[in-house]
Design a protein around this motif. Structure first.
Motif, PDB file in Angstrom:
ATOM      1  N   ARG A 128       0.821  -1.219   0.000  1.00 18.05           N
ATOM      2  CA  ARG A 128       0.000   0.000   0.000  1.00 18.05           C
ATOM      3  C   ARG A 128       0.851   1.264   0.000  1.00 18.05           C
ATOM      4  O   ARG A 128       0.365   2.345  -0.302  1.00 18.05           O
ATOM      5  CB  ARG A 128      -0.925   0.016   1.221  1.00 18.05           C
ATOM      6  N   GLN A 129       2.135   1.141   0.340  1.00 17.20           N
ATOM      7  CA  GLN A 129       2.990   2.313   0.461  1.00 17.20           C
ATOM      8  C   GLN A 129       4.152   2.297  -0.526  1.00 17.20           C
ATOM      9  O   GLN A 129       5.092   3.070  -0.385  1.00 17.20           O
ATOM     10  CB  GLN A 129       3.528   2.405   1.893  1.00 17.20           C
ATOM     11  N   GLN A 130       4.098   1.405  -1.515  1.00 17.95           N
ATOM     12  CA  GLN A 130       5.225   1.314  -2.454  1.00 17.95           C
ATOM     13  C   GLN A 130       5.274   2.546  -3.348  1.00 17.95           C
ATOM     14  O   GLN A 130       4.255   3.176  -3.633  1.00 17.95           O
ATOM     15  CB  GLN A 130       5.126   0.038  -3.273  1.00 17.95           C
ATOM     16  N   VAL A 131       6.470   2.878  -3.767  1.00 19.75           N
ATOM     17  CA  VAL A 131       6.711   4.094  -4.538  1.00 19.75           C
ATOM     18  C   VAL A 131       7.406   3.735  -5.845  1.00 19.75           C
ATOM     19  O   VAL A 131       7.978   2.657  -6.005  1.00 19.75           O
ATOM     20  CB  VAL A 131       7.554   5.097  -3.737  1.00 19.75           C
ATOM     21  N   ASP A 132       7.336   4.692  -6.773  1.00 19.64           N
ATOM     22  CA  ASP A 132       7.867   4.462  -8.113  1.00 19.64           C
ATOM     23  C   ASP A 132       9.380   4.325  -8.107  1.00 19.64           C
ATOM     24  O   ASP A 132       9.948   3.447  -8.747  1.00 19.64           O
ATOM     25  CB  ASP A 132       7.431   5.613  -9.020  1.00 19.64           C
ATOM     26  N   ASN A 133      10.042   5.211  -7.377  1.00 22.70           N
ATOM     27  CA  ASN A 133      11.509   5.207  -7.335  1.00 22.70           C
ATOM     28  C   ASN A 133      11.970   5.320  -5.888  1.00 22.70           C
ATOM     29  O   ASN A 133      12.130   6.411  -5.356  1.00 22.70           O
ATOM     30  CB  ASN A 133      12.083   6.360  -8.159  1.00 22.70           C
ATOM     31  N   PRO A 134      12.163   4.186  -5.234  1.00 26.93           N
ATOM     32  CA  PRO A 134      12.555   4.239  -3.818  1.00 26.93           C
ATOM     33  C   PRO A 134      13.880   4.952  -3.589  1.00 26.93           C
ATOM     34  O   PRO A 134      14.082   5.546  -2.533  1.00 26.93           O
ATOM     35  CB  PRO A 134      12.656   2.759  -3.422  1.00 26.93           C
ATOM     36  N   ARG A 135      14.765   4.901  -4.604  1.00 28.85           N
ATOM     37  CA  ARG A 135      16.075   5.538  -4.423  1.00 28.85           C
ATOM     38  C   ARG A 135      15.919   7.042  -4.243  1.00 28.85           C
ATOM     39  O   ARG A 135      16.549   7.653  -3.380  1.00 28.85           O
ATOM     40  CB  ARG A 135      16.967   5.232  -5.630  1.00 28.85           C
ATOM     41  N   ILE A 136      15.044   7.644  -5.091  1.00 23.98           N
ATOM     42  CA  ILE A 136      14.797   9.078  -4.951  1.00 23.98           C
ATOM     43  C   ILE A 136      14.163   9.377  -3.600  1.00 23.98           C
ATOM     44  O   ILE A 136      14.504  10.359  -2.932  1.00 23.98           O
ATOM     45  CB  ILE A 136      13.900   9.571  -6.099  1.00 23.98           C
ATOM     46  N   LEU A 137      13.244   8.500  -3.203  1.00 24.63           N
ATOM     47  CA  LEU A 137      12.591   8.696  -1.916  1.00 24.63           C
ATOM     48  C   LEU A 137      13.586   8.582  -0.767  1.00 24.63           C
ATOM     49  O   LEU A 137      13.575   9.393   0.160  1.00 24.63           O
ATOM     50  CB  LEU A 137      11.470   7.665  -1.739  1.00 24.63           C
ATOM     51  N   GLU A 138      14.474   7.591  -0.849  1.00 20.91           N
ATOM     52  CA  GLU A 138      15.467   7.427   0.209  1.00 20.91           C
ATOM     53  C   GLU A 138      16.404   8.631   0.261  1.00 20.91           C
ATOM     54  O   GLU A 138      16.788   9.084   1.343  1.00 20.91           O
ATOM     55  CB  GLU A 138      16.257   6.145  -0.019  1.00 20.91           C
ATOM     56  N   MET A 139      16.772   9.141  -0.938  1.00 25.19           N
ATOM     57  CA  MET A 139      17.627  10.325  -0.964  1.00 25.19           C
ATOM     58  C   MET A 139      16.905  11.522  -0.357  1.00 25.19           C
ATOM     59  O   MET A 139      17.499  12.295   0.410  1.00 25.19           O
ATOM     60  CB  MET A 139      18.042  10.628  -2.407  1.00 25.19           C
ATOM     61  N   ALA A 140      15.593  11.656  -0.686  1.00 24.18           N
ATOM     62  CA  ALA A 140      14.831  12.773  -0.115  1.00 24.18           C
ATOM     63  C   ALA A 140      14.690  12.614   1.390  1.00 24.18           C
ATOM     64  O   ALA A 140      14.828  13.584   2.156  1.00 24.18           O
ATOM     65  CB  ALA A 140      13.456  12.852  -0.783  1.00 24.18           C
ATOM     66  N   LEU A 141      14.424  11.375   1.807  1.00 20.39           N
ATOM     67  CA  LEU A 141      14.309  11.130   3.247  1.00 20.39           C
ATOM     68  C   LEU A 141      15.651  11.353   3.942  1.00 20.39           C
ATOM     69  O   LEU A 141      15.694  11.861   5.067  1.00 20.39           O
ATOM     70  CB  LEU A 141      13.817   9.703   3.497  1.00 20.39           C
ATOM     71  N   GLN A 142      16.742  10.972   3.254  1.00 22.68           N
ATOM     72  CA  GLN A 142      18.059  11.199   3.833  1.00 22.68           C
ATOM     73  C   GLN A 142      18.351  12.685   3.969  1.00 22.68           C
ATOM     74  O   GLN A 142      18.893  13.141   4.986  1.00 22.68           O
ATOM     75  CB  GLN A 142      19.131  10.518   2.965  1.00 22.68           C
ATOM     76  N   ARG A 143      17.983  13.442   2.910  1.00 25.27           N
ATOM     77  CA  ARG A 143      18.165  14.890   2.997  1.00 25.27           C
ATOM     78  C   ARG A 143      17.295  15.486   4.098  1.00 25.27           C
ATOM     79  O   ARG A 143      17.734  16.382   4.833  1.00 25.27           O
ATOM     80  CB  ARG A 143      17.829  15.531   1.646  1.00 25.27           C
ATOM     81  N   GLU A 144      16.062  14.986   4.190  1.00 25.42           N
ATOM     82  CA  GLU A 144      15.181  15.473   5.249  1.00 25.42           C
ATOM     83  C   GLU A 144      15.750  15.135   6.624  1.00 25.42           C
ATOM     84  O   GLU A 144      15.727  15.951   7.550  1.00 25.42           O
ATOM     85  CB  GLU A 144      13.794  14.847   5.088  1.00 25.42           C
ATOM     86  N   LEU A 145      16.297  13.913   6.738  1.00 27.72           N
ATOM     87  CA  LEU A 145      16.908  13.512   8.002  1.00 27.72           C
ATOM     88  C   LEU A 145      18.125  14.363   8.310  1.00 27.72           C
ATOM     89  O   LEU A 145      18.313  14.802   9.463  1.00 27.72           O
ATOM     90  CB  LEU A 145      17.295  12.037   7.937  1.00 27.72           C
ATOM     91  N   GLU A 146      18.949  14.626   7.299  1.00 24.45           N
ATOM     92  CA  GLU A 146      20.116  15.475   7.511  1.00 24.45           C
ATOM     93  C   GLU A 146      19.697  16.896   7.882  1.00 24.45           C
ATOM     94  O   GLU A 146      20.334  17.527   8.729  1.00 24.45           O
ATOM     95  CB  GLU A 146      20.969  15.492   6.239  1.00 24.45           C
ATOM     96  N   ARG A 147      18.622  17.389   7.228  1.00 24.43           N
ATOM     97  CA  ARG A 147      18.132  18.730   7.583  1.00 24.43           C
ATOM     98  C   ARG A 147      17.651  18.767   9.028  1.00 24.43           C
ATOM     99  O   ARG A 147      17.960  19.708   9.784  1.00 24.43           O
ATOM    100  CB  ARG A 147      16.990  19.128   6.652  1.00 24.43           C
ATOM    101  N   LYS A 148      16.922  17.722   9.419  1.00 23.63           N
ATOM    102  CA  LYS A 148      16.458  17.671  10.805  1.00 23.63           C
ATOM    103  C   LYS A 148      17.628  17.569  11.769  1.00 23.63           C
ATOM    104  O   LYS A 148      17.605  18.169  12.851  1.00 23.63           O
ATOM    105  CB  LYS A 148      15.502  16.488  10.991  1.00 23.63           C
ATOM    106  N   GLN A 149      18.651  16.794  11.369  1.00 21.62           N
ATOM    107  CA  GLN A 149      19.833  16.688  12.221  1.00 21.62           C
ATOM    108  C   GLN A 149      20.544  18.026  12.341  1.00 21.62           C
ATOM    109  O   GLN A 149      21.020  18.397  13.422  1.00 21.62           O
ATOM    110  CB  GLN A 149      20.768  15.619  11.673  1.00 21.62           C
ATOM    111  N   ARG A 150      20.629  18.745  11.207  1.00 23.94           N
ATOM    112  CA  ARG A 150      21.245  20.081  11.262  1.00 23.94           C
ATOM    113  C   ARG A 150      20.426  21.022  12.138  1.00 23.94           C
ATOM    114  O   ARG A 150      20.981  21.790  12.937  1.00 23.94           O
ATOM    115  CB  ARG A 150      21.378  20.654   9.851  1.00 23.94           C
TER     116      ARG A 150
END
Length: 536
Positions: A383-405
């Protein structure tokens, strides 16, 4: 398609798109429904002979009714798995794993009333006694809980799983403990399934291939030692190489049943293996009954259905939105598919014989309910699958890095505020200390001033007293000199003979007379002149 909301609103349109829009994978659901329906039909065909001869019901459909009951239980588990977000189970994975380990230990130590030995194996727990058919198999629960726990553990380690002491070693210890407890029952088939689940998930998590090959080699060595040191396993291993040397063996009967089915089978319900020629004909050996009655076409259909299930399951894993979901999907798919093909390989003598049920087709309460619940968990990931998980992981990683900053910035601001507060507090303490020191110095100055004033007053009194005493002394001296002047002629006229005695020598002006004098008038005159000159 709908846009997945994972970052800031103004970035959503440029990000990945959801493949399902929050709906489960219906193809997977259809595949499971077809396999389950086929299994229910085959269970009745394979079990009615034994059901008719089993007291107290002697009902040909008694085993089928029990299977339908467990299907309903499994549907409840599937519904919960679909509706509850799979991330919810992550926070309870450790507690669930501890509970499973406790159950695996309990099944070994409980008395026969609650954990009876069936066919030489203690695998089931009867919560309220053997008279009630409410038994469950802890090792089946262990498969699903291991998938959730391993997905949580591996996804939290990231690239560190490639390190031996941080990745392979603790993971292998966990899998080894579970397999060791299951093997004590004993249950080699379930042990192999658990080992394959761990292997598949560890590989997808990014394990070091050298570590993986080493672990598989060690596991193979252990399996070999367990086989050659166990007489009944050694017999099964010998039957694998020469299955027709004894036609009464399980392997020989399975091959005869499959071979008699031909291309299209002898017909549904017309098979002969289930008439007590084949042991466990509606559980571990149900694929033989299916092959005999539906032939090569029926068995090929089952193989195709499980291959299609593997395709849908690994596709879901490929498009999972995060590492945890990807590992859950891989674990569930590997569990169902590997167990299915292990069962098929066993009855077709592709591998040495070991008892393992065929998912959704074999009769079994715990196995069926847990398998359907696992499929529900896999559908929730879909129900939660996405077209390009790599882009999503990169976005989530950036979001995580932003939150960490942001968190680091907040921590620095908080640290700066803490230091400023400490400085203010320090300054306040110093100011209070200075004020206190000033007050103490003022009080000390007042005390010293009071003491000095008292000392000055005392000195003044002393000086006044000394002046008074000096004045009095001066007056006394003056009176003495005056008296001396007045009495001098009388003294001078006294006779020398009056001072002949040494004891009664007079004193004049505080000076004792040491020897007699002839001319006392001269003496007194000299004393009077000297006194007058001293006073002047």
């Amino acid at each position: 398609m709908v846009t997945t909301d994972i970052t800031k609103p103004n970035q959503n349109k440029a990000l990945v798109k959801s493949l399902t829009g929050g709906k489960p994978d219906y193809w997977l659901l259809v595949l499971v429904a077809v396999i389950l329906t086929l299994g229910t039909v085959i269970i009745y065909s394979a079990s009615f002979v034994e059901a008719v001869n089993t007291p107290p019901d002697y009902n040909s459909a008694s085993i089928l009714f029990k299977q339908i009951t467990w299907v309903v239980v499994g549907l409840v588990g599937l519904f919960i798995g679909v509706k509850v977000d799979y991330h919810f189970w992550r926070k309870y994975s450790v507690i669930a794993m501890v509970g499973v380990l406790a159950l695996l230990i309990l099944v070994l130590i409980l008395p026969d009333q609650f954990a009876p030995s069936i066919a030489g194996a203690k695998r089931w727990i009867f919560p309220v006694g053997k008279s009630v058919q409410a038994q469950f198999q802890p090792s089946e629960f262990g498969k699903l809980i291991l998938i959730i726990y391993a997905a949580h553990w591996l996804s939290s380690k990231g690239d560190k799983v490639r390190k031996f002491w941080y990745g392979l070693f603790p993971f292998a210890i966990t899998i080894g403990v579970i397999i060791g407890l299951v093997e004590r029952e004993p249950d080699m088939g379930t042990s192999l399934v658990i080992g394959f689940i761990g292997l598949a998930m560890f590989f997808v998590a990014g394990a070091n291939l050298l570590h993986l090959i080493t672990g598989v080699s060690l596991a193979g060595s252990v399996i070999y030692l367990m086989t050659v040191t166990s007489p009944w396993r050694l017999e099964r291993f010998k039957a694998y190489f020469d299955p027709l040397s004894d036609v009464t063996t399980h392997t020989a009967q399975a091959l005869l049943g499959l071979g008699s089915g031909g291309l299209f089978g002898v017909g549904l319900g017309a098979g002969r293996s289930k008439f007590f020629w084949l042991p466990t004909q509606y559980t571990d050996s149900i694929f033989v009954v299916l092959g005999e009655e539906l032939g090569l076409v029926g068995t090929a259909l089952v193989v195709f259905l499980f291959l299609a299930l593997a395709w849908r399951g690994y596709s879901i894993a490929l498009h999972a939105p995060d590492g945890f979901g990807r590992l859950v999907a891989v674990g569930v798919t590997s569990y169902i598919v590997f167990q299915a093909f292990l069962n098929i390989a066993v009855v077709s003598n592709l591998v040495p014989f070991t008892g393992i049920p065929l998912p959704f087709i074999s009769y079994g309460g715990s196995s069926l309910a847990i398998s359907m619940t696992a499929i529900g968990l896999l559908l929730n990931v879909s129900r939660q699958q996405v077209d390009n998980p790599r882009i999503l992981e990169m976005a989530l990683q950036r979001e995580l890095e932003r939150k960490q900053r942001d968190l680091l910035r907040e921590q620095r601001a908080a640290e700066r505020e803490r230091r400023e507060a400490q400085q203010k507090l320090h300054q306040t303490v110093i100011s209070e200390q200075e004020n206190q020191d000033l007050e103490t110095a003022r009080k000390a100055w007042e005390v010293r001033t009071a003491q000095e004033k008292a000392e000055i007053a005392w000195r003044e009194q002393i000086e006044i007293e000394m002046a008074r005493q000096k004045s009095e002394e001066q007056a006394r001296r003056d009176s003495q000199r005056l008296a001396l002047k007045q009495n001098l002629p009388a003294v001078a006229s006294k006779s020398f003979l009056d001072f002949e005695s040494q004891a009664d020598k007079p004193q004049i002006g505080g000076v004792k007379l040491r020897k007699p004098r002839r001319d006392w008038a001269k003496v007194y005159n000299n004393l009077a002149r000297r006194n007058n000159s001293t006073d002047d």
